[in-house]
Design a protein around this motif. Structure first.
Motif, PDB file in Angstrom:
ATOM      1  N   GLN A   5      72.119  27.204 -10.501  1.00 44.54           N
ATOM      2  CA  GLN A   5      71.325  26.931 -11.700  1.00 44.54           C
ATOM      3  C   GLN A   5      71.884  27.662 -12.918  1.00 44.54           C
ATOM      4  O   GLN A   5      71.848  27.152 -14.039  1.00 44.54           O
ATOM      5  N   TRP A   6      72.394  28.860 -12.710  1.00 43.60           N
ATOM      6  CA  TRP A   6      73.005  29.627 -13.803  1.00 43.60           C
ATOM      7  C   TRP A   6      74.234  28.915 -14.343  1.00 43.60           C
ATOM      8  O   TRP A   6      74.390  28.758 -15.561  1.00 43.60           O
ATOM      9  N   LEU A   7      75.088  28.438 -13.442  1.00 40.21           N
ATOM     10  CA  LEU A   7      76.300  27.731 -13.859  1.00 40.21           C
ATOM     11  C   LEU A   7      75.952  26.409 -14.543  1.00 40.21           C
ATOM     12  O   LEU A   7      76.582  26.026 -15.533  1.00 40.21           O
ATOM     13  N   THR A   8      74.938  25.709 -14.003  1.00 38.83           N
ATOM     14  CA  THR A   8      74.499  24.466 -14.634  1.00 38.83           C
ATOM     15  C   THR A   8      73.960  24.738 -16.033  1.00 38.83           C
ATOM     16  O   THR A   8      74.203  23.966 -16.971  1.00 38.83           O
ATOM     17  N   GLY A   9      73.235  25.856 -16.182  1.00 42.95           N
ATOM     18  CA  GLY A   9      72.714  26.232 -17.484  1.00 42.95           C
ATOM     19  C   GLY A   9      73.830  26.504 -18.487  1.00 42.95           C
ATOM     20  O   GLY A   9      73.737  26.120 -19.669  1.00 42.95           O
ATOM     21  N   ILE A  10      74.887  27.164 -18.029  1.00 43.85           N
ATOM     22  CA  ILE A  10      76.042  27.416 -18.899  1.00 43.85           C
ATOM     23  C   ILE A  10      76.657  26.098 -19.353  1.00 43.85           C
ATOM     24  O   ILE A  10      76.973  25.907 -20.540  1.00 43.85           O
ATOM     25  N   LEU A  11      76.835  25.177 -18.407  1.00 45.33           N
ATOM     26  CA  LEU A  11      77.415  23.874 -18.730  1.00 45.33           C
ATOM     27  C   LEU A  11      76.561  23.134 -19.753  1.00 45.33           C
ATOM     28  O   LEU A  11      77.076  22.625 -20.762  1.00 45.33           O
ATOM     29  N   MET A  12      75.246  23.072 -19.515  1.00 45.11           N
ATOM     30  CA  MET A  12      74.359  22.337 -20.412  1.00 45.11           C
ATOM     31  C   MET A  12      74.288  22.994 -21.793  1.00 45.11           C
ATOM     32  O   MET A  12      74.247  22.301 -22.808  1.00 45.11           O
ATOM     33  N   GLN A  13      74.275  24.329 -21.829  1.00 41.94           N
ATOM     34  CA  GLN A  13      74.256  25.016 -23.117  1.00 41.94           C
ATOM     35  C   GLN A  13      75.526  24.723 -23.903  1.00 41.94           C
ATOM     36  O   GLN A  13      75.483  24.538 -25.125  1.00 41.94           O
TER      37      GLN A  13
END
Length: 210
Positions: A20-28
């Motif tokens: 979820q952290w990595l996905t958040g980085i991607l989306m941000q």
């Protein structure tokens, strides 16, 4: 519960947090049009998928059996029909024809160029592969193997929580819980993650175009 259950729960939870952290980085990065953040998120997610795929290689059956793929077709049809039913119910009850998660995806698809391409890649390939490795590959291999009904229920509740969070509507919870049940049951019958990944990816792709 064996001595290994708690360590496995900790590892699984940690992997969920990292994903979820990595996905958040991607989306941000996509939101801010920041190539560096997007690259960091993509590299992290692809690296995590590679590591999990190696660990789950025993369940990534490379043979193609008619029975397994028939289960996959049945699962995909069930996902589509279930989604249509629950979207109709949600529209009648709340006036909303889609979940908050779907609304956000549709808003993000107004992006053009490389951002839209990365968004589609995330929805159709990266997310399905990662979620199937975590929820079906690891969870159903590690937990409640002798209690398949509870395995389905708990993994589906976690799957619904991942997609709706604590603020999701009741209809959205039921929709994603049902999807988790269908995907989990498909994997219980085939023991082939390749089928689940294909079904999940196709379902997400269909959700984008309709």
């Amino acid at each position: 519960m064996t001595k290994q259950t708690i360590p496995k729960m900790i590892v699984w939870g940690f992997l969920m947090i990292i994903s979820q952290w990595l996905t958040g980085i991607l989306m941000q990065g996509l939101i801010e049009n920041d190539v560096g953040l997007v690259s960091l998120g993509l590299i992290g997610l692809i690296g995590m998928i590679g590591w999990l795929a190696y660990g789950c290689r025993a369940w990534l059956n490379l043979t193609f059996t008619r029975k397994n793929w028939l289960w996959g077709v049945g699962a995909l049809i069930s996902l589509i029909v279930t989604s249509l039913i629950w979207v109709l119910i949600m529209q009648l009850v709340t006036g909303l024809a889609m979940t908050t998660n779907q609304q956000q995806l549709n808003q993000n698809l107004i992006w053009t160029g490389w951002r839209q391409a990365v968004m589609v890649l995330q929805v159709v390939l990266i997310a399905p592969v990662l979620e199937e490795l975590l929820f079906r590959g690891l969870f159903q291999a590690w937990f409640l193997k002798q209690q398949e009904i509870w395995q389905l229920v708990i993994s589906s509740l976690l799957f619904a929580w991942l997609h709706t969070g604590s603020g999701g509507s009741g209809g959205a919870w039921v929709l994603y819980f049902s999807a988790g049940l269908i995907l989990g049951y498909c994997y219980q019958q085939t023991k082939d993650l390749k089928v689940n990944i294909a079904v999940h990816g196709l379902y997400n792709w269909i959700s984008l175009i309709i």
